[in-house]
Design a protein around this motif. Structure first.
Motif, PDB file in Angstrom:
ATOM      1  N   ALA A 146      -3.851  27.567  21.295  1.00 51.14           N
ATOM      2  CA  ALA A 146      -3.763  26.259  20.706  1.00 51.14           C
ATOM      3  C   ALA A 146      -4.339  26.268  19.440  1.00 51.14           C
ATOM      4  CB  ALA A 146      -4.464  25.284  21.402  1.00 51.14           C
ATOM      5  N   GLY A 147      -3.668  25.286  18.709  1.00 49.22           N
ATOM      6  CA  GLY A 147      -4.416  25.117  16.980  1.00 49.22           C
ATOM      7  C   GLY A 147      -4.842  23.580  17.002  1.00 49.22           C
ATOM      8  N   TRP A 148      -5.913  23.678  15.992  1.00 50.47           N
ATOM      9  CA  TRP A 148      -6.420  22.519  15.834  1.00 50.47           C
ATOM     10  C   TRP A 148      -7.099  22.478  14.149  1.00 50.47           C
ATOM     11  CZ3 TRP A 148      -8.427  26.013  19.331  1.00 50.47           C
ATOM     12  CH2 TRP A 148      -9.736  26.601  19.038  1.00 50.47           C
ATOM     13  N   THR A 149      -7.349  21.097  14.040  1.00 52.35           N
ATOM     14  CA  THR A 149      -8.146  20.976  12.744  1.00 52.35           C
ATOM     15  C   THR A 149      -9.520  20.574  12.914  1.00 52.35           C
ATOM     16  OG1 THR A 149      -5.928  19.976  11.658  1.00 52.35           O
ATOM     17  CG2 THR A 149      -8.042  19.713  10.543  1.00 52.35           C
ATOM     18  N   ALA A 150     -10.404  21.261  12.413  1.00 55.65           N
ATOM     19  CA  ALA A 150     -11.765  21.483  12.350  1.00 55.65           C
ATOM     20  C   ALA A 150     -12.459  20.024  11.546  1.00 55.65           C
ATOM     21  CB  ALA A 150     -12.574  22.567  11.730  1.00 55.65           C
ATOM     22  N   PRO A 151     -13.191  19.614  12.067  1.00 53.79           N
ATOM     23  CA  PRO A 151     -14.051  18.295  11.476  1.00 53.79           C
ATOM     24  C   PRO A 151     -14.179  18.493   9.703  1.00 53.79           C
ATOM     25  CG  PRO A 151     -14.861  18.709  13.478  1.00 53.79           C
ATOM     26  CD  PRO A 151     -14.236  19.957  13.164  1.00 53.79           C
ATOM     27  N   ASP A 152     -14.284  19.916   9.411  1.00 54.53           N
ATOM     28  CA  ASP A 152     -14.581  19.855   7.917  1.00 54.53           C
ATOM     29  C   ASP A 152     -13.207  20.400   7.474  1.00 54.53           C
ATOM     30  OD1 ASP A 152     -13.774  22.503   8.979  1.00 54.53           O
ATOM     31  OD2 ASP A 152     -15.695  23.423   8.546  1.00 54.53           O
ATOM     32  N   GLY A 153     -12.179  20.203   8.080  1.00 55.19           N
ATOM     33  CA  GLY A 153     -10.777  20.374   7.467  1.00 55.19           C
ATOM     34  C   GLY A 153     -10.153  21.495   7.882  1.00 55.19           C
ATOM     35  N   ALA A 154     -10.972  22.640   8.184  1.00 57.51           N
ATOM     36  CA  ALA A 154     -10.104  23.773   8.289  1.00 57.51           C
ATOM     37  C   ALA A 154      -9.414  24.116   9.646  1.00 57.51           C
ATOM     38  CB  ALA A 154     -11.403  24.993   8.498  1.00 57.51           C
ATOM     39  N   ARG A 155      -8.386  24.845   9.533  1.00 58.10           N
ATOM     40  CA  ARG A 155      -7.380  25.034  10.450  1.00 58.10           C
ATOM     41  C   ARG A 155      -7.955  26.168  11.358  1.00 58.10           C
ATOM     42  NH1 ARG A 155      -4.014  21.979  12.687  1.00 58.10           N
ATOM     43  NH2 ARG A 155      -2.777  23.618  13.612  1.00 58.10           N
ATOM     44  N   ARG A 156      -7.872  25.862  12.766  1.00 61.63           N
ATOM     45  CA  ARG A 156      -8.569  26.868  13.797  1.00 61.63           C
ATOM     46  C   ARG A 156      -7.362  27.228  14.743  1.00 61.63           C
ATOM     47  NH1 ARG A 156     -13.173  29.406  12.116  1.00 61.63           N
ATOM     48  NH2 ARG A 156     -14.410  28.118  11.003  1.00 61.63           N
ATOM     49  N   HIS A 157      -7.428  28.062  15.692  1.00 65.71           N
ATOM     50  CA  HIS A 157      -6.581  28.407  16.563  1.00 65.71           C
ATOM     51  C   HIS A 157      -7.554  29.519  17.568  1.00 65.71           C
ATOM     52  CE1 HIS A 157      -5.307  32.050  14.234  1.00 65.71           C
ATOM     53  NE2 HIS A 157      -5.207  32.489  15.370  1.00 65.71           N
ATOM     54  N   GLY A 158      -6.968  29.352  18.917  1.00 60.51           N
ATOM     55  CA  GLY A 158      -7.715  30.228  19.719  1.00 60.51           C
ATOM     56  C   GLY A 158      -7.115  30.205  21.327  1.00 60.51           C
ATOM     57  N   THR A 159      -7.857  30.936  22.142  1.00 65.92           N
ATOM     58  CA  THR A 159      -7.314  30.830  23.429  1.00 65.92           C
ATOM     59  C   THR A 159      -8.362  29.677  24.140  1.00 65.92           C
ATOM     60  OG1 THR A 159      -6.518  32.786  23.446  1.00 65.92           O
ATOM     61  CG2 THR A 159      -6.856  31.957  25.509  1.00 65.92           C
ATOM     62  N   VAL A 160      -7.662  28.421  24.927  1.00 69.24           N
ATOM     63  CA  VAL A 160      -8.561  27.696  25.325  1.00 69.24           C
ATOM     64  C   VAL A 160      -7.925  27.063  26.738  1.00 69.24           C
ATOM     65  CG1 VAL A 160      -9.406  26.824  23.223  1.00 69.24           C
ATOM     66  CG2 VAL A 160      -7.313  25.795  24.161  1.00 69.24           C
ATOM     67  N   LEU A 161      -8.837  26.596  27.564  1.00 69.53           N
ATOM     68  CA  LEU A 161      -8.465  25.818  28.600  1.00 69.53           C
ATOM     69  C   LEU A 161      -7.796  24.456  28.277  1.00 69.53           C
ATOM     70  CD1 LEU A 161     -11.033  26.573  31.399  1.00 69.53           C
ATOM     71  CD2 LEU A 161      -8.735  27.196  31.594  1.00 69.53           C
ATOM     72  N   SER A 162      -6.420  24.236  28.588  1.00 62.22           N
ATOM     73  CA  SER A 162      -5.808  22.885  28.236  1.00 62.22           C
ATOM     74  C   SER A 162      -5.737  21.749  28.889  1.00 62.22           C
ATOM     75  CB  SER A 162      -4.457  23.213  27.747  1.00 62.22           C
ATOM     76  OG  SER A 162      -3.735  23.383  29.386  1.00 62.22           O
ATOM     77  N   GLY A 163      -6.212  22.010  30.310  1.00 62.79           N
ATOM     78  CA  GLY A 163      -6.365  21.049  31.274  1.00 62.79           C
ATOM     79  C   GLY A 163      -5.172  20.430  31.762  1.00 62.79           C
ATOM     80  N   LEU A 164      -3.910  21.126  31.068  1.00 55.92           N
ATOM     81  CA  LEU A 164      -2.654  20.542  31.602  1.00 55.92           C
ATOM     82  C   LEU A 164      -2.004  21.057  32.624  1.00 55.92           C
ATOM     83  CD1 LEU A 164      -1.532  20.375  27.764  1.00 55.92           C
ATOM     84  CD2 LEU A 164      -2.335  18.253  29.023  1.00 55.92           C
ATOM     85  N   GLU A 165      -1.434  20.240  33.463  1.00 58.64           N
ATOM     86  CA  GLU A 165      -0.620  21.055  34.650  1.00 58.64           C
ATOM     87  C   GLU A 165       0.291  21.825  34.367  1.00 58.64           C
ATOM     88  OE1 GLU A 165      -1.167  20.862  37.910  1.00 58.64           O
ATOM     89  OE2 GLU A 165      -2.831  19.359  37.648  1.00 58.64           O
ATOM     90  N   ARG A 166       1.382  21.478  33.454  1.00 59.74           N
ATOM     91  CA  ARG A 166       2.148  22.519  32.964  1.00 59.74           C
ATOM     92  C   ARG A 166       2.403  22.525  31.452  1.00 59.74           C
ATOM     93  NH1 ARG A 166       4.235  20.256  37.362  1.00 59.74           N
ATOM     94  NH2 ARG A 166       4.751  21.371  39.150  1.00 59.74           N
ATOM     95  N   PRO A 167       1.447  23.272  30.846  1.00 63.13           N
ATOM     96  CA  PRO A 167       1.330  23.220  29.433  1.00 63.13           C
ATOM     97  C   PRO A 167       2.772  23.929  28.474  1.00 63.13           C
ATOM     98  CG  PRO A 167       0.122  24.954  30.052  1.00 63.13           C
ATOM     99  CD  PRO A 167       0.354  24.017  31.352  1.00 63.13           C
ATOM    100  N   ARG A 168       3.266  22.955  27.586  1.00 61.42           N
ATOM    101  CA  ARG A 168       4.348  23.381  26.832  1.00 61.42           C
ATOM    102  C   ARG A 168       4.021  23.393  25.498  1.00 61.42           C
ATOM    103  NH1 ARG A 168       6.474  20.212  30.783  1.00 61.42           N
ATOM    104  NH2 ARG A 168       6.468  18.343  29.232  1.00 61.42           N
ATOM    105  N   SER A 169       4.538  24.096  24.693  1.00 64.00           N
ATOM    106  CA  SER A 169       4.349  24.241  23.073  1.00 64.00           C
ATOM    107  C   SER A 169       4.748  22.683  22.747  1.00 64.00           C
ATOM    108  CB  SER A 169       5.527  25.245  22.661  1.00 64.00           C
ATOM    109  OG  SER A 169       5.432  25.247  21.194  1.00 64.00           O
ATOM    110  N   GLY A 170       3.833  22.306  21.868  1.00 66.83           N
ATOM    111  CA  GLY A 170       3.777  20.936  21.345  1.00 66.83           C
ATOM    112  C   GLY A 170       2.644  20.078  22.068  1.00 66.83           C
TER     113      GLY A 170
END
Length: 201
Positions: free
Chosen positions: A98-122
């Motif tokens: 997944a990708g996310w924007t840090a509180p300081d504005g930097a773009r980050r990405h990594g492998t995380v547990l989504s908590g979604l039953e059937r995660p799909r792109s987007g």
């Protein structure tokens, strides 16, 4: 029950010995300590734990931020961040890159547990990060901190009561040994003459 048995020896009885009175004092002292000191210790420990845990709650909430992450793709088995040997089946199914924007504005990405039953792109979901966007554990909430503090106080009170009871039993054991030793000495003095004519028995 031992404390009650010790207190029972306070009754007026012509057969009461000095050791009975001493045992009663020990029992009464133990009862007072259990009823007064143990709750006080529990209250003090619980209060100290509550203060420390609530400070930790405030610090964690100040340093951790909830941000929205977007699923880029399912995590592959070869993903360097995924530990599939220790992950449960459900965790393995919901691990995503997944990708996310840090509180300081930097773009980050990594492998995380989504908590979604059937995660799909987007798909989007919430995660906790530090100020620089590094993944962080969910901060402790105030109610959970209070529960831990209460349990710490109860545990301290029970440990104090157990220590008092253990001390009472140790003192009583020593007193019983001294009593038996006194009986042995008395028997040694009277035993050789036991049953002889004119020996006063």
């Amino acid at each position: 029950m031992g404390v009650i048995g010790g207190l029972w020896r306070w009754r007026h009885n012509p057969l009461r010995r000095g050791t009975d009175l001493a045992e009663a004092w020990v029992a009464l002292s133990a009862l007072v300590l259990v009823c007064l000191v143990a709750p006080l210790v529990g209250f003090l420990v619980g209060g100290a734990a509550q203060g420390a845990l609530q400070r930790s709650v405030r610090e964690q909430h100040a340093s951790r931020h909830r941000v929205t992450a977007t699923v880029l793709r399912r995590a592959s088995v070869s993903s360097p961040d995924a530990d599939y040997e220790t992950a449960t089946g459900r965790e393995a199914r919901t691990r995503v890159v997944a990708g996310w924007t840090a509180p300081d504005g930097a773009r980050r990405h990594g492998t995380v547990l989504s908590g979604l039953e059937r995660p799909r792109s987007g798909d989007r979901f919430g995660i906790w990060t530090d100020a620089h966007g590094r993944l962080a554990a969910r901060p402790l909430d105030s109610a959970t901190a209070t529960t831990h503090a209460v349990l710490a106080g109860i545990g301290a009170a029970l440990l104090t009561a157990g220590a008092v009871e253990g001390g009472r039993r140790a003192v009583m054991w020593r007193m019983v040994l001294r009593r038996y030793a006194g009986w042995d000495r008395a028997w040694d003095r009277a035993g050789p003459d036991w049953g002889r004519t004119g020996a006063g028995s």
